[in-house]
Design a protein around this motif. Sequence first.
Motif, PDB file in Angstrom:
ATOM      1  N   ASP A 249       0.835  -1.205   0.000  1.00  0.00           N
ATOM      2  CA  ASP A 249       0.000   0.000   0.000  1.00  0.00           C
ATOM      3  C   ASP A 249       0.862   1.244   0.000  1.00  0.00           C
ATOM      4  OD1 ASP A 249      -2.360  -1.341  -0.160  1.00  0.00           O
ATOM      5  OD2 ASP A 249      -2.523  -1.624   2.012  1.00  0.00           O
ATOM      6  N   SER A 250       2.013   1.163   0.695  1.00  0.00           N
ATOM      7  CA  SER A 250       2.871   2.333   0.765  1.00  0.00           C
ATOM      8  C   SER A 250       4.281   1.870   1.109  1.00  0.00           C
ATOM      9  CB  SER A 250       2.325   3.274   1.843  1.00  0.00           C
ATOM     10  OG  SER A 250       3.229   4.299   2.060  1.00  0.00           O
ATOM     11  N   ILE A 251       5.255   2.265   0.292  1.00  0.00           N
ATOM     12  CA  ILE A 251       6.657   1.948   0.597  1.00  0.00           C
ATOM     13  C   ILE A 251       7.268   3.211   1.205  1.00  0.00           C
ATOM     14  CG2 ILE A 251       8.882   1.267  -0.383  1.00  0.00           C
ATOM     15  CD1 ILE A 251       7.349  -0.301  -2.529  1.00  0.00           C
ATOM     16  N   ASP A 252       7.264   3.271   2.542  1.00  0.00           N
ATOM     17  CA  ASP A 252       7.711   4.499   3.219  1.00  0.00           C
ATOM     18  C   ASP A 252       9.227   4.574   3.324  1.00  0.00           C
ATOM     19  OD1 ASP A 252       5.077   5.408   3.690  1.00  0.00           O
ATOM     20  OD2 ASP A 252       4.885   3.940   5.311  1.00  0.00           O
ATOM     21  N   ASP A 253       9.873   3.412   3.384  1.00  0.00           N
ATOM     22  CA  ASP A 253      11.328   3.384   3.564  1.00  0.00           C
ATOM     23  C   ASP A 253      11.925   2.375   2.577  1.00  0.00           C
ATOM     24  OD1 ASP A 253      13.927   3.158   4.388  1.00  0.00           O
ATOM     25  OD2 ASP A 253      13.471   2.793   6.503  1.00  0.00           O
ATOM     26  N   PRO A 254      12.135   2.826   1.322  1.00  0.00           N
ATOM     27  CA  PRO A 254      12.593   1.891   0.284  1.00  0.00           C
ATOM     28  C   PRO A 254      13.914   1.212   0.635  1.00  0.00           C
ATOM     29  CG  PRO A 254      11.980   4.014  -0.702  1.00  0.00           C
ATOM     30  CD  PRO A 254      11.916   4.185   0.786  1.00  0.00           C
TER      31      PRO A 254
ATOM     32  N   GLU B 270      14.207  -2.787   0.748  1.00  0.00           N
ATOM     33  CA  GLU B 270      15.085  -3.472  -0.219  1.00  0.00           C
ATOM     34  C   GLU B 270      15.943  -4.517   0.499  1.00  0.00           C
ATOM     35  OE1 GLU B 270      18.393  -2.401  -3.680  1.00  0.00           O
ATOM     36  OE2 GLU B 270      18.092  -0.973  -2.059  1.00  0.00           O
ATOM     37  N   LYS B 271      16.557  -4.101   1.611  1.00  0.00           N
ATOM     38  CA  LYS B 271      17.433  -5.024   2.359  1.00  0.00           C
ATOM     39  C   LYS B 271      16.635  -6.153   2.999  1.00  0.00           C
ATOM     40  CE  LYS B 271      21.082  -1.699   3.594  1.00  0.00           C
ATOM     41  NZ  LYS B 271      20.486  -0.377   3.368  1.00  0.00           N
ATOM     42  N   THR B 272      15.489  -5.810   3.583  1.00  0.00           N
ATOM     43  CA  THR B 272      14.681  -6.819   4.278  1.00  0.00           C
ATOM     44  C   THR B 272      14.245  -7.923   3.317  1.00  0.00           C
ATOM     45  OG1 THR B 272      13.885  -5.102   5.767  1.00  0.00           O
ATOM     46  CG2 THR B 272      12.633  -7.135   5.733  1.00  0.00           C
ATOM     47  N   ILE B 273      13.761  -7.520   2.138  1.00  0.00           N
ATOM     48  CA  ILE B 273      13.302  -8.519   1.159  1.00  0.00           C
ATOM     49  C   ILE B 273      14.480  -9.361   0.669  1.00  0.00           C
ATOM     50  CG2 ILE B 273      12.310  -8.844  -1.152  1.00  0.00           C
ATOM     51  CD1 ILE B 273      10.468  -6.474  -0.579  1.00  0.00           C
ATOM     52  N   ASN B 274      15.618  -8.714   0.420  1.00  0.00           N
ATOM     53  CA  ASN B 274      16.767  -9.474  -0.084  1.00  0.00           C
ATOM     54  C   ASN B 274      17.332 -10.434   0.956  1.00  0.00           C
ATOM     55  OD1 ASN B 274      16.600  -8.462  -2.611  1.00  0.00           O
ATOM     56  ND2 ASN B 274      18.421  -7.181  -2.532  1.00  0.00           N
ATOM     57  N   ASN B 275      16.997 -10.238   2.236  1.00  0.00           N
ATOM     58  CA  ASN B 275      17.456 -11.151   3.289  1.00  0.00           C
ATOM     59  C   ASN B 275      16.547 -12.366   3.455  1.00  0.00           C
ATOM     60  OD1 ASN B 275      19.892 -10.146   4.139  1.00  0.00           O
ATOM     61  ND2 ASN B 275      18.982  -8.655   5.513  1.00  0.00           N
TER      62      ASN B 275
END
Length: 233
Positions: A187-192, A196-201
């Motif tokens: 719905d909202s990406i407040d802190d890209p 980015e890091k969280t998904i890649n982990n």
Amino acid sequence: MSDPIVMMKQEVGKAAAARVKSDSIVGLGTGSTTAYAIQYIGERLQSGELKNIVGVTTSFQAEVLARKYNIPLSTLDVVDRIDIAIDGADEVDPQKNLIKGGGAAHTQEKIVDSLAEQFIVVVDGGKLVDKLGSTFLLPVEVIPKAVVPVMRKLEQLGGKPELRMGVKKAGPVVTDQGNLVIDVKFDSIDDPATLEKTINNIPGVLENGLFVGVTDVVLVGEIIDNKPVVREI
């Protein structure tokens, strides 16, 4: 009468190609606007205006086009640098952060674009957004065995994940690396940067389409009074 949108993409591609200098290694991106940049780099080489250019491609599509326009190619295990990279984007925010991966090539694109001394993004005005994720889903490249656990994790992060299915192909889209793509609606990406890091982990994720802090210049094509105009951000 030429289609003004095609003309605009050509003008943006031309503006990007004009920034390539002789004796440089060029990252060649993927997509319809970047395709014109590749064409114009080839034309500048043919005319002798550019000399000693080596391209490094981000996808099969870019490779096919580069060969068509006689741009010599190399690979990342041979070149020691990339001077300039030109690529498109699906969304660009005011900080020049991007969402890429509409063409499922974002993993190779991120490797090449991040290595470049100067990374130029070519887009039309419709790709500019106040906040990433507002118009475009976030692509996540995943190894096939990990699709279900990764989707669960993405849901825990507040996303709505969906496996990208092929068009004119039965079954899912397969990337140049032989993996699958999950498109995620946030719905909202407040802190890209953190996302980015969280998904890649997440185990099984190869790369996602958030490009944070990589872009140097954005060339935006717009149609004003039926004429293509290119401006720089």
